[in-house]
Design an enzyme around this catalytic site. Structure first.
Site, PDB file in Angstrom:
ATOM      1  N   SER A 103       9.866 -26.032  -5.446  1.00  0.00           N
ATOM      2  CA  SER A 103       8.849 -25.149  -5.998  1.00  0.00           C
ATOM      3  C   SER A 103       7.477 -25.751  -5.696  1.00  0.00           C
ATOM      4  O   SER A 103       7.375 -26.888  -5.222  1.00  0.00           O
ATOM      5  CB  SER A 103       9.035 -25.002  -7.507  1.00  0.00           C
ATOM      6  OG  SER A 103       8.764 -26.249  -8.148  1.00  0.00           O
TER       7      SER A 103
ATOM      8  N   ASP B  86       7.187 -14.733  -4.443  1.00  0.00           N
ATOM      9  CA  ASP B  86       7.462 -14.095  -5.732  1.00  0.00           C
ATOM     10  C   ASP B  86       6.206 -13.394  -6.218  1.00  0.00           C
ATOM     11  O   ASP B  86       5.356 -13.990  -6.873  1.00  0.00           O
ATOM     12  CB  ASP B  86       7.914 -15.142  -6.754  1.00  0.00           C
ATOM     13  CG  ASP B  86       8.270 -14.523  -8.101  1.00  0.00           C
ATOM     14  OD1 ASP B  86       8.170 -13.288  -8.222  1.00  0.00           O
ATOM     15  OD2 ASP B  86       8.636 -15.263  -9.016  1.00  0.00           O
TER      16      ASP B  86
ATOM     17  N   GLU C 115      11.725 -11.152  -3.043  1.00  0.00           N
ATOM     18  CA  GLU C 115      12.156 -10.786  -4.393  1.00  0.00           C
ATOM     19  C   GLU C 115      11.262  -9.693  -4.966  1.00  0.00           C
ATOM     20  O   GLU C 115      10.047  -9.705  -4.774  1.00  0.00           O
ATOM     21  CB  GLU C 115      12.089 -11.994  -5.322  1.00  0.00           C
ATOM     22  CG  GLU C 115      12.464 -11.665  -6.751  1.00  0.00           C
ATOM     23  CD  GLU C 115      12.404 -12.864  -7.665  1.00  0.00           C
ATOM     24  OE1 GLU C 115      12.775 -12.735  -8.834  1.00  0.00           O
ATOM     25  OE2 GLU C 115      11.979 -13.930  -7.184  1.00  0.00           O
TER      26      GLU C 115
ATOM     27  N   GLU D 140       8.377 -20.664 -15.334  1.00  0.00           N
ATOM     28  CA  GLU D 140       8.583 -21.650 -14.281  1.00  0.00           C
ATOM     29  C   GLU D 140       7.261 -21.887 -13.599  1.00  0.00           C
ATOM     30  O   GLU D 140       6.571 -20.962 -13.190  1.00  0.00           O
ATOM     31  CB  GLU D 140       9.626 -21.179 -13.266  1.00  0.00           C
ATOM     32  CG  GLU D 140       9.798 -22.168 -12.118  1.00  0.00           C
ATOM     33  CD  GLU D 140      11.046 -21.915 -11.318  1.00  0.00           C
ATOM     34  OE1 GLU D 140      12.124 -22.278 -11.812  1.00  0.00           O
ATOM     35  OE2 GLU D 140      10.948 -21.363 -10.239  1.00  0.00           O
TER      36      GLU D 140
ATOM     37  N   HIS E 135      14.364 -17.327 -16.415  1.00  0.00           N
ATOM     38  CA  HIS E 135      14.319 -18.763 -16.159  1.00  0.00           C
ATOM     39  C   HIS E 135      14.414 -19.502 -17.484  1.00  0.00           C
ATOM     40  O   HIS E 135      13.879 -19.065 -18.493  1.00  0.00           O
ATOM     41  CB  HIS E 135      13.024 -19.142 -15.434  1.00  0.00           C
ATOM     42  CG  HIS E 135      12.977 -18.631 -14.037  1.00  0.00           C
ATOM     43  ND1 HIS E 135      12.141 -17.626 -13.646  1.00  0.00           N
ATOM     44  CD2 HIS E 135      13.700 -18.962 -12.951  1.00  0.00           C
ATOM     45  CE1 HIS E 135      12.325 -17.366 -12.362  1.00  0.00           C
ATOM     46  NE2 HIS E 135      13.281 -18.166 -11.931  1.00  0.00           N
ATOM     47  N   GLY E 136      15.106 -20.630 -17.457  1.00  0.00           N
ATOM     48  CA  GLY E 136      15.293 -21.394 -18.672  1.00  0.00           C
ATOM     49  C   GLY E 136      16.580 -20.990 -19.371  1.00  0.00           C
ATOM     50  O   GLY E 136      17.308 -20.105 -18.937  1.00  0.00           O
TER      51      GLY E 136
ATOM     52  N   GLY F  74      17.186 -17.475 -12.172  1.00  0.00           N
ATOM     53  CA  GLY F  74      17.366 -17.777 -13.578  1.00  0.00           C
ATOM     54  C   GLY F  74      18.819 -17.947 -13.936  1.00  0.00           C
ATOM     55  O   GLY F  74      19.299 -17.399 -14.927  1.00  0.00           O
ATOM     56  N   GLY F  75      19.560 -18.737 -13.142  1.00  0.00           N
ATOM     57  CA  GLY F  75      20.989 -18.861 -13.347  1.00  0.00           C
ATOM     58  C   GLY F  75      21.404 -19.791 -14.475  1.00  0.00           C
ATOM     59  O   GLY F  75      22.503 -19.659 -15.014  1.00  0.00           O
TER      60      GLY F  75
END
Length: 373
Positions: free
Chosen positions: A80, A162, A188, A196, A240-241, A280-281
């Site tokens: 990132s 993004d 995306e 994030e 995310h998270g 965001g897995g």
């Protein structure tokens, strides 16, 4: 999200081919171009997804590559903007993205240098480039073009844009512009909850977490006119998270509807015409992963779970060896006993690598990526 997967000319001399992926031009080391596309298609056919691991240092790179090697699986390593800056060093100014550019380029060269030692296919990716971070992408693509001139391939396998915070048309057209510059790219569309690298979308309307099939088709139509090399991270409630159960409702079945809509509109014979990405897995259930993968997801982002896994190894070591790291000399075995073998960073950092690697291996099993080579 856009991924630059430029083609390249040759493989790596002296690296033995792997069993299943011998149809790739390059079966180990970093793969780019056609090989990335082939691997994604193969993943759809065999119903597995490749975990995309956020790396911030040589240590997290090693932990990830060890997991892929031990589980005989391909892997995606990604940086990132913040992770890339950390690679360069927190003491480096980043007001013009100079630390993020330098760190990403340094990290890419490091990964290229060590990846072949692990004998698995590695995709080198950059993650979540929002509108305000586009100068970071520009700098990395400058490095791509320079590397391509000398080696016939880009430095990175792919880049992700993004622009989910922006209007849909701006999102698509801006990505299309970059796709024309560095084919191919992955894009995306939509918006993701959580936070994030300073992007916080927790207060948005939940409806915004679910991308519409018309938007997916619009992306597919626009980008496929430029290049076939792109994938789409559609929002289906993913964040995310890690959130408490019940706070977020995932609907991976929507991905199947997206595929059906694109197939219908394009007249494709392929049941899964789009390469889909699961952002965001962390914190999702194995059943949710499996259903998403069944609908053509080829890549799953993992970060939060791995950060915590890395911590646990170091945390547990420090707690266990507390009495051996309070001073350079002197421990329960004697006042004159040296403690260097306990406080040497190579010892306790390694413990973090072990626990992170174990969690990556868990993801490789959950996503059916293990033993695909």
């Amino acid at each position: 999200m856009a991924t630059a997967n430029l083609s390249r000319k040759s493989g790596v001399v002296g690296v033995p081919p792997l069993l299943i992926l011998n149809w790739l031009i390059r079966t180990t080391f970093q793969i780019v171009g056609d090989d990335v596309h082939k691997l994604f298609k193969y993943a759809q056919e065999k119903k597995f997804a490749i975990p995309a691991i956020n790396v911030t240092s040589s240590s997290t790179v090693v932990a990830s590559l060890e997991a892929a090697r031990d589980k005989k699986a391909p892997i995606i390593l990604q940086m990132s903007q913040g992770g890339a800056a950390y690679f360069a060093g927190k003491g480096v100014a980043n007001d013009k993205q100079q630390a993020s550019i330098a760190g990403a380029v340094a990290g890419a060269h490091y990964i290229r240098s060590v990846a072949a030692s692990y004998e698995v296919p590695v995709i080198l990716h950059t993650d979540h480039c929002a509108k305000k971070l586009l100068p970071w992408l520009d700098g990395m693509m400058d490095a791509d073009e320079a590397y391509y001139k000398e080696h016939g391939e880009p430095l990175f396998s792919s880049h992700m844009i993004d622009l989910s915070e922006e209007e849909v048309d701006f999102n698509i057209q801006t990505t299309a512009k970059y796709l024309k510059r560095a084919q191919p790219m992955k894009q995306e569309i939509g918006i993701t909850g959580g936070e994030e690298d300073g992007v916080n979308n927790e207060e948005v309307d939940n409806n915004a977490l679910y991308t519409q099939p018309e938007d997916i088709y619009n992306i597919h139509k626009t980008l496929s006119a430029i290049s076939p090399y792109f994938s789409i991270a559609a929002g289906f409630g993913n964040v995310h998270g890690v959130y408490k159960p019940g706070n977020v409702k995932l609907h991976p079945e929507l991905l199947g509807k997206h595929q059906a809509y694109v197939k219908e509109q394009t007249g494709s014979k392929d049941e899964k015409p789009a390469f889909l990405v699961f952002h965001g897995g962390s914190g999702s259930s194995k059943a949710e992963y499996s259903e998403a993968i069944s609908h053509g997801v080829v890549k799953v982002n993992l970060d939060t779970d791995l950060q915590y896994a890395y911590l646990t190894g170091i945390r547990d070591y420090v707690l266990k060896k507390k009495d051996y790291i309070m001073s350079q000399v002197g421990n329960p075995e004697g006042e004159d006993k040296p403690n260097k073998k306990y406080f040497d960073p190579r010892v306790w950092v390694r413990e973090g690598e072990k626990t992170m690697s174990a969690r990556v291996q868990e993801g490789l099993v959950d996503f059916n990526t293990a033993n695909q080579l």
